[in-house]
Design a protein around this motif. Sequence first.
Motif, mmCIF file in Angstrom:
data_model
loop_
_atom_site.group_PDB
_atom_site.id
_atom_site.type_symbol
_atom_site.label_atom_id
_atom_site.label_comp_id
_atom_site.label_asym_id
_atom_site.label_seq_id
_atom_site.Cartn_x
_atom_site.Cartn_y
_atom_site.Cartn_z
ATOM 1 N N SER A 138 0.798 -1.227 0.000
ATOM 2 C CA SER A 138 0.000 0.000 0.000
ATOM 3 C C SER A 138 0.833 1.281 0.000
ATOM 4 O O SER A 138 0.268 2.382 0.030
ATOM 5 N N GLY A 139 2.154 1.159 -0.045
ATOM 6 C CA GLY A 139 3.010 2.340 0.000
ATOM 7 C C GLY A 139 3.754 2.604 -1.292
ATOM 8 O O GLY A 139 3.406 2.083 -2.363
ATOM 9 N N ASP A 140 4.812 3.401 -1.190
ATOM 10 C CA ASP A 140 5.570 3.805 -2.372
ATOM 11 C C ASP A 140 6.325 2.631 -2.999
ATOM 12 O O ASP A 140 6.534 2.595 -4.208
ATOM 13 N N ARG A 141 6.752 1.699 -2.181
ATOM 14 C CA ARG A 141 7.461 0.535 -2.696
ATOM 15 C C ARG A 141 6.944 -0.720 -2.000
ATOM 16 O O ARG A 141 6.334 -0.637 -0.931
ATOM 17 N N TYR A 142 7.192 -1.852 -2.609
ATOM 18 C CA TYR A 142 6.721 -3.116 -2.032
ATOM 19 C C TYR A 142 7.681 -3.538 -0.912
ATOM 20 O O TYR A 142 8.899 -3.608 -1.103
ATOM 21 N N LEU A 143 7.127 -3.783 0.265
ATOM 22 C CA LEU A 143 7.938 -4.169 1.414
ATOM 23 C C LEU A 143 8.154 -5.683 1.424
ATOM 24 O O LEU A 143 7.212 -6.452 1.242
ATOM 25 N N SER A 144 9.408 -6.064 1.645
ATOM 26 C CA SER A 144 9.734 -7.489 1.678
ATOM 27 C C SER A 144 9.742 -7.981 3.121
ATOM 28 O O SER A 144 9.649 -7.210 4.073
ATOM 29 N N GLY A 145 9.854 -9.300 3.260
ATOM 30 C CA GLY A 145 9.915 -9.891 4.591
ATOM 31 C C GLY A 145 8.542 -10.260 5.119
ATOM 32 O O GLY A 145 7.506 -9.925 4.529
ATOM 33 N N THR A 146 8.538 -10.946 6.236
ATOM 34 C CA THR A 146 7.283 -11.398 6.839
ATOM 35 C C THR A 146 7.000 -10.732 8.177
ATOM 36 O O THR A 146 5.899 -10.873 8.704
ATOM 37 N N ASP A 147 7.975 -10.023 8.722
ATOM 38 C CA ASP A 147 7.800 -9.391 10.029
ATOM 39 C C ASP A 147 7.165 -8.019 9.870
ATOM 40 O O ASP A 147 7.760 -7.096 9.301
ATOM 41 N N TRP A 148 5.930 -7.916 10.369
ATOM 42 C CA TRP A 148 5.200 -6.648 10.310
ATOM 43 C C TRP A 148 5.962 -5.587 11.091
ATOM 44 O O TRP A 148 6.426 -5.821 12.203
ATOM 45 N N ASN A 149 6.097 -4.388 10.487
ATOM 46 C CA ASN A 149 6.900 -3.340 11.127
ATOM 47 C C ASN A 149 6.263 -1.979 10.857
ATOM 48 O O ASN A 149 6.234 -1.516 9.710
ATOM 49 N N TRP A 150 5.744 -1.350 11.922
ATOM 50 C CA TRP A 150 5.045 -0.086 11.736
ATOM 51 C C TRP A 150 5.972 1.021 11.231
ATOM 52 O O TRP A 150 5.567 1.866 10.415
ATOM 53 N N ASP A 151 7.199 1.045 11.686
ATOM 54 C CA ASP A 151 8.125 2.079 11.227
ATOM 55 C C ASP A 151 8.331 1.994 9.718
ATOM 56 O O ASP A 151 8.385 3.018 9.029
ATOM 57 N N LYS A 152 8.444 0.783 9.203
ATOM 58 C CA LYS A 152 8.585 0.598 7.748
ATOM 59 C C LYS A 152 7.323 1.080 7.030
ATOM 60 O O LYS A 152 7.387 1.736 5.985
ATOM 61 N N ILE A 153 6.168 0.741 7.585
ATOM 62 C CA ILE A 153 4.897 1.128 6.969
ATOM 63 C C ILE A 153 4.768 2.645 6.943
ATOM 64 O O ILE A 153 4.422 3.245 5.916
ATOM 65 N N ASN A 154 5.077 3.275 8.040
ATOM 66 C CA ASN A 154 4.921 4.718 8.166
ATOM 67 C C ASN A 154 5.870 5.480 7.245
ATOM 68 O O ASN A 154 5.498 6.480 6.616
ATOM 69 N N SER A 155 7.095 5.002 7.162
ATOM 70 C CA SER A 155 8.078 5.677 6.312
ATOM 71 C C SER A 155 7.875 5.385 4.828
ATOM 72 O O SER A 155 8.465 6.053 3.976
ATOM 73 N N ASN A 156 7.019 4.429 4.509
ATOM 74 C CA ASN A 156 6.783 4.034 3.120
ATOM 75 C C ASN A 156 5.581 4.751 2.509
ATOM 76 O O ASN A 156 5.146 4.426 1.414
ATOM 77 N N ASN A 157 5.028 5.727 3.238
ATOM 78 C CA ASN A 157 3.864 6.459 2.755
ATOM 79 C C ASN A 157 2.697 5.511 2.461
ATOM 80 O O ASN A 157 1.938 5.704 1.508
ATOM 81 N N SER A 158 2.544 4.494 3.272
ATOM 82 C CA SER A 158 1.461 3.538 3.087
ATOM 83 C C SER A 158 0.129 4.195 3.429
ATOM 84 O O SER A 158 0.048 5.036 4.339
ATOM 85 N N LYS A 159 -0.932 3.806 2.709
ATOM 86 C CA LYS A 159 -2.227 4.476 2.884
ATOM 87 C C LYS A 159 -3.337 3.687 2.195
ATOM 88 O O LYS A 159 -3.083 2.663 1.556
ATOM 89 N N THR A 160 -4.559 4.200 2.319
ATOM 90 C CA THR A 160 -5.685 3.608 1.600
ATOM 91 C C THR A 160 -5.555 3.916 0.111
ATOM 92 O O THR A 160 -4.773 4.790 -0.304
ATOM 93 N N HIS A 161 -6.346 3.202 -0.686
ATOM 94 C CA HIS A 161 -6.349 3.401 -2.143
ATOM 95 C C HIS A 161 -7.787 3.455 -2.641
ATOM 96 O O HIS A 161 -8.705 2.999 -1.940
ATOM 97 N N PRO A 162 -8.017 4.028 -3.826
ATOM 98 C CA PRO A 162 -9.385 4.046 -4.367
ATOM 99 C C PRO A 162 -9.981 2.645 -4.400
ATOM 100 O O PRO A 162 -9.277 1.665 -4.638
ATOM 101 N N VAL A 163 -11.290 2.552 -4.158
ATOM 102 C CA VAL A 163 -11.964 1.256 -4.171
ATOM 103 C C VAL A 163 -11.963 0.684 -5.598
ATOM 104 O O VAL A 163 -11.763 1.402 -6.568
ATOM 105 N N LYS A 164 -12.133 -0.617 -5.685
ATOM 106 C CA LYS A 164 -12.223 -1.330 -6.972
ATOM 107 C C LYS A 164 -10.935 -1.258 -7.783
ATOM 108 O O LYS A 164 -10.977 -1.290 -9.017
#
Length: 326
Positions: A217-243
Amino acid sequence: MLMFCLATTSVVGQGIIKREKCKTCGKVITLCPYKGKHPAPKPKQETKPKAKPRPQPVPKPEVVLNDKTFSVGGVEFVMKPVEGGTFTMGATSEQQNPDFDEKPTYQVTLSSYYIGETEVTQALWTSVMGNTVRDQRDLVNKSWSIDGEGNDYPMYYISWNDCQEFISKLNSITGQKFRLPTEAEWEYAARGGKKSRGYQYSGSNNLDDVAWNWKNSGDRYLSGTDWNWDKINSNNSKTHPVKTKQPNELGIYDMSGNVLEWCYDWKGDYISSSQTNPKGPSSGSYRVCRGGCWASHARRCRSASRNYYTPGNRGGSLGLRLVLSE
């Protein structure tokens, strides 16, 4: 059994000539083909009337439920039909690494209903309520981020209580009886209803095909399996248009990602006995939310995964999807 003839006599001239006739056919014995010993006639067999063919049952015509489209203030939204049926709710075999509250599994039977093709968009929310996602954010904390903004983006920063106000106003405008889905209705639709192919997520076993989640959901695809909020936040992750992801088997979008969706039910434990049109406990402290969101780990995006919050919680990933009874 044999039939015997009687002897008769007649006088011819001066002599007596004995002439024997068959009692059955009346012929002289010498001319009778059976020589006066006809076989007993066979008893007549009763002919049974032919049975009338049983009428064949007339097949019931297939019930075809069509989409319903509504418009409010120029904003259109579609409700998809969900044919009623019976399914197994909870941690079924394809649901990998289930949580304890997804057990035990149990049989649920549901009547037919309609469910939103998409989550309620910001355009529809504003058309009904008159405020925006920023206004909703400000009710919580003005310093919090806006994680996706636009007419076709899902609405968020809304509580369960806000949903009730929105639905009440929407029903006044449309004359309909929209409501939140029950938890069972939500899961049945997410699994694909009668068209289910047994996927782990809503519409696929590949999460990225059907859902915006923490990795994509962010600027680049995050690798790995360990969920990390800092990575999500710094990646400009967000909602997207429906459909913008693939739909599930029923043509419904984003049930495994984008925003979490409020359900009607209070949070409660599952029981093993079968239920019909369940609505959850009569009271509680938390209301159920379903589906993953733009910041969710894959495990939280499964069709059986359960979330819950207090009814007044306005989270940055909390949205809604409508249901309409048939």
